[in-house]
Design a protein around this motif. Sequence first.
Motif, mmCIF file in Angstrom:
data_model
loop_
_atom_site.group_PDB
_atom_site.id
_atom_site.type_symbol
_atom_site.label_atom_id
_atom_site.label_comp_id
_atom_site.label_asym_id
_atom_site.label_seq_id
_atom_site.Cartn_x
_atom_site.Cartn_y
_atom_site.Cartn_z
ATOM 1 N N HIS A 99 29.847 42.696 36.672
ATOM 2 C CA HIS A 99 28.519 43.102 37.129
ATOM 3 C C HIS A 99 27.533 43.195 35.964
ATOM 4 O O HIS A 99 26.330 42.911 36.137
ATOM 5 C CB HIS A 99 28.606 44.438 37.876
ATOM 6 N N ALA A 100 28.010 43.590 34.790
ATOM 7 C CA ALA A 100 27.118 43.675 33.633
ATOM 8 C C ALA A 100 26.531 42.306 33.308
ATOM 9 O O ALA A 100 25.330 42.189 33.004
ATOM 10 C CB ALA A 100 27.883 44.230 32.427
ATOM 11 N N VAL A 101 27.349 41.264 33.375
ATOM 12 C CA VAL A 101 26.848 39.916 33.108
ATOM 13 C C VAL A 101 25.898 39.469 34.207
ATOM 14 O O VAL A 101 24.783 39.005 33.954
ATOM 15 C CB VAL A 101 28.014 38.917 32.975
ATOM 16 N N ALA A 102 26.333 39.616 35.462
ATOM 17 C CA ALA A 102 25.551 39.094 36.592
ATOM 18 C C ALA A 102 24.237 39.836 36.788
ATOM 19 O O ALA A 102 23.261 39.250 37.284
ATOM 20 C CB ALA A 102 26.378 39.161 37.865
ATOM 21 N N ASP A 103 24.185 41.109 36.406
ATOM 22 C CA ASP A 103 22.949 41.877 36.562
ATOM 23 C C ASP A 103 21.854 41.413 35.606
ATOM 24 O O ASP A 103 20.672 41.689 35.829
ATOM 25 C CB ASP A 103 23.218 43.374 36.321
ATOM 26 N N ASP A 104 22.235 40.697 34.551
ATOM 27 C CA ASP A 104 21.273 40.359 33.510
ATOM 28 C C ASP A 104 21.073 38.854 33.313
ATOM 29 O O ASP A 104 19.978 38.413 32.957
ATOM 30 C CB ASP A 104 21.732 40.975 32.182
ATOM 31 N N VAL A 105 22.102 38.050 33.541
ATOM 32 C CA VAL A 105 22.065 36.628 33.206
ATOM 33 C C VAL A 105 22.292 35.786 34.461
ATOM 34 O O VAL A 105 23.181 36.088 35.260
ATOM 35 C CB VAL A 105 23.145 36.274 32.158
ATOM 36 N N VAL A 106 21.493 34.736 34.618
ATOM 37 C CA VAL A 106 21.750 33.759 35.678
ATOM 38 C C VAL A 106 22.986 32.958 35.281
ATOM 39 O O VAL A 106 23.042 32.376 34.197
ATOM 40 C CB VAL A 106 20.555 32.813 35.884
ATOM 41 N N ILE A 107 23.974 32.921 36.161
ATOM 42 C CA ILE A 107 25.231 32.226 35.882
ATOM 43 C C ILE A 107 25.193 30.885 36.599
ATOM 44 O O ILE A 107 25.167 30.819 37.828
ATOM 45 C CB ILE A 107 26.439 33.056 36.356
ATOM 46 N N ASP A 108 25.210 29.792 35.829
ATOM 47 C CA ASP A 108 25.117 28.455 36.414
ATOM 48 C C ASP A 108 26.468 27.901 36.850
ATOM 49 O O ASP A 108 26.531 27.052 37.743
ATOM 50 C CB ASP A 108 24.476 27.497 35.404
ATOM 51 N N ALA A 109 27.539 28.359 36.222
ATOM 52 C CA ALA A 109 28.878 27.907 36.583
ATOM 53 C C ALA A 109 29.883 28.935 36.092
ATOM 54 O O ALA A 109 29.619 29.685 35.142
ATOM 55 C CB ALA A 109 29.190 26.539 35.977
ATOM 56 N N VAL A 110 31.036 28.953 36.756
ATOM 57 C CA VAL A 110 32.085 29.903 36.410
ATOM 58 C C VAL A 110 33.393 29.155 36.211
ATOM 59 O O VAL A 110 33.738 28.260 36.990
ATOM 60 C CB VAL A 110 32.272 30.960 37.515
ATOM 61 N N LYS A 111 34.105 29.509 35.174
ATOM 62 C CA LYS A 111 35.486 29.042 34.966
ATOM 63 C C LYS A 111 36.391 30.267 35.035
ATOM 64 O O LYS A 111 36.145 31.283 34.395
ATOM 65 C CB LYS A 111 35.636 28.353 33.616
ATOM 66 N N ILE A 112 37.448 30.174 35.819
ATOM 67 C CA ILE A 112 38.402 31.266 35.948
ATOM 68 C C ILE A 112 39.735 30.822 35.370
ATOM 69 O O ILE A 112 40.245 29.754 35.705
ATOM 70 C CB ILE A 112 38.600 31.664 37.425
ATOM 71 N N GLY A 113 40.292 31.657 34.492
ATOM 72 C CA GLY A 113 41.586 31.376 33.908
ATOM 73 C C GLY A 113 42.607 32.416 34.315
ATOM 74 O O GLY A 113 42.806 32.692 35.490
ATOM 75 N N MET A 114 43.260 33.044 33.358
ATOM 76 C CA MET A 114 44.351 33.982 33.607
ATOM 77 C C MET A 114 43.872 35.198 34.399
ATOM 78 O O MET A 114 42.936 35.883 34.016
ATOM 79 C CB MET A 114 44.944 34.435 32.271
ATOM 80 N N LEU A 115 44.530 35.458 35.525
ATOM 81 C CA LEU A 115 44.188 36.604 36.352
ATOM 82 C C LEU A 115 45.322 37.634 36.402
ATOM 83 O O LEU A 115 45.063 38.822 36.464
ATOM 84 C CB LEU A 115 43.822 36.142 37.770
ATOM 85 N N GLY A 116 46.560 37.202 36.422
ATOM 86 C CA GLY A 116 47.665 38.124 36.168
ATOM 87 C C GLY A 116 48.313 38.773 37.353
ATOM 88 O O GLY A 116 49.515 38.642 37.547
ATOM 89 N N ASP A 117 47.533 39.510 38.179
ATOM 90 C CA ASP A 117 48.167 40.204 39.306
ATOM 91 C C ASP A 117 47.240 40.218 40.508
ATOM 92 O O ASP A 117 46.093 39.749 40.468
ATOM 93 C CB ASP A 117 48.603 41.615 38.909
ATOM 94 N N VAL A 118 47.744 40.785 41.606
ATOM 95 C CA VAL A 118 47.028 40.748 42.882
ATOM 96 C C VAL A 118 45.706 41.496 42.794
ATOM 97 O O VAL A 118 44.675 41.032 43.303
ATOM 98 C CB VAL A 118 47.913 41.338 44.003
ATOM 99 N N ALA A 119 45.700 42.665 42.173
ATOM 100 C CA ALA A 119 44.480 43.477 42.108
ATOM 101 C C ALA A 119 43.366 42.730 41.376
ATOM 102 O O ALA A 119 42.196 42.767 41.792
ATOM 103 C CB ALA A 119 44.773 44.803 41.421
#
Length: 522
Positions: free
Chosen positions: A91-111
């Motif tokens: 939320h800190a990033v999205a509240d301030d910067v327009v995000i043109d694309a997202v890359k998702i890597g390691m997530l680890g667990d269900v939560a």
Amino acid sequence: MTAVEQTTTPAASTSNRVHDRRPVTVRDTPRVLSIAGTDPTGGAGIQADLKSIAANGGYGMAVVTALVAQNTRGVRSVHTPPVGFLREQLHAVADDVVIDAVKIGMLGDVAIIDAVSTWLQETVTGPVVLDPVMVATSGDRLLRRDAEAAMRALLPHVDLVTPNLPELAVLADEPVATSWADALAQAERVSAQAGVIVLVKGGHLTGTTACPDALVDATGGLGGDRSLIEFDGLRVDTRNTHGTGCSLSSAMATLVARSGSWTEALGDAKTWLTSSLRHADALEVGSGNGPINHFAELWVSSGMTSGRQDGAGILSGWWEDIAEVRTRIDRLPFVTTLADGTLDPARFAWYLQQDAIYLRAYSRVLARASALAPTAEEQVFWATGAAGSIEAEMELHRTWLRTYAVSGMEVEPSATTTAYLDHLHAATVDGDYGRVVAAVLPCYWIYQDLGERLVGASHAEHPFAAWLDTYADPAFATANARAIEIVAGAVARANETGRDTMRRAFLASAAHEEAFFAEPIR
């Protein structure tokens, strides 16, 4: 280049959809967010993502999902910050910067997967690339087994997924594919079930020098209702592949936000990644599977001199040495009249006939380069040039000659053609690989350089439009770039005497190229 949002043309509007759900706003410098784990050695995770984004023209940002104690030999431990802190970062990033694309890597667990999935659906409007990090190259498992179902559930909320073959098998809940055809079929099933584009990577295939990639979209949304677009490639002979998956997925997120096309993004990303792998050994990082060289192309172009870059710098000097030759070629009547369409068809036919004679012999010289090549990858490159590219060009000549043939025209090699071929054959006599590849390079490089200008003169009514348009073939540009890179490597390995021999062979071939364009009909 100043970042400019292109909102005034159709290609840049929100109607330029890269997927059924998310549009893309094309930017010169897209703002790309990586959501991933760390790698303290800098080769994978968010460290690799940020390098990849920057190398491909984007501005990188990072939200950390896990702190990983690892090096080039393997993972030692993983610390997962509280999910609440992950949400605060997002939320800190999205509240301030327009995000043109997202890359998702390691997530680890269900939560963590659930938190990222919710945030994506509530916040993100641009393209999302998922690298489903499950198993590291070292064999370490990076995703809990009880999270596999949650990872599959995440797929419908992203636009592109980039698994390696073991990860593709997990997503499909099937055994690992052992052939390229099986991998494509498996990807089609994943795409159909989740409504996601799948980037299939052939890097884990064994027993082959090929390393293909493909985009698979079961909905037929890849342009022209296509569901499959394949890209050929050759395997790079290096063990330094750490972070390859992270880097490719980040490059895809960045490049699709720059172009609006998944196909164009993969073509550019593959070219960049191949170069990064070829220069990986020069980094000498770690004693295990080392990282790729993200900024190799930048370092070469800026004239940095170490390892292969030293060869590239010397080769750039040779190119400058023939600057006057290239200028004279541009001014030759054959070239200027070919460009403006006033070239005498008989003169054009003469050129094609001599070029066909030249290419038949040139292919044998390329075959000799293949036989002398120090690596399997270079051997395949030169052999492909001899057997594939040359034959395709000669077929084009035969097609044109049926149109432009002049009765009674000489078909024997001219003195100019003979002199050029004698020079090339002489380069092969002593088995000096560097001398051979330096001698063949001007035929690649000068034609590519000249062709970039000639293709700009083409238009629908141009009498030689079809010929000029052949210079725009991306495969020719790729082959030229690889030939330059191979010769630069040979220069770097050579001693002073060897470099001088290579330089003289290169300069002589450039002079023969000028004479070839300048020759009148005999």
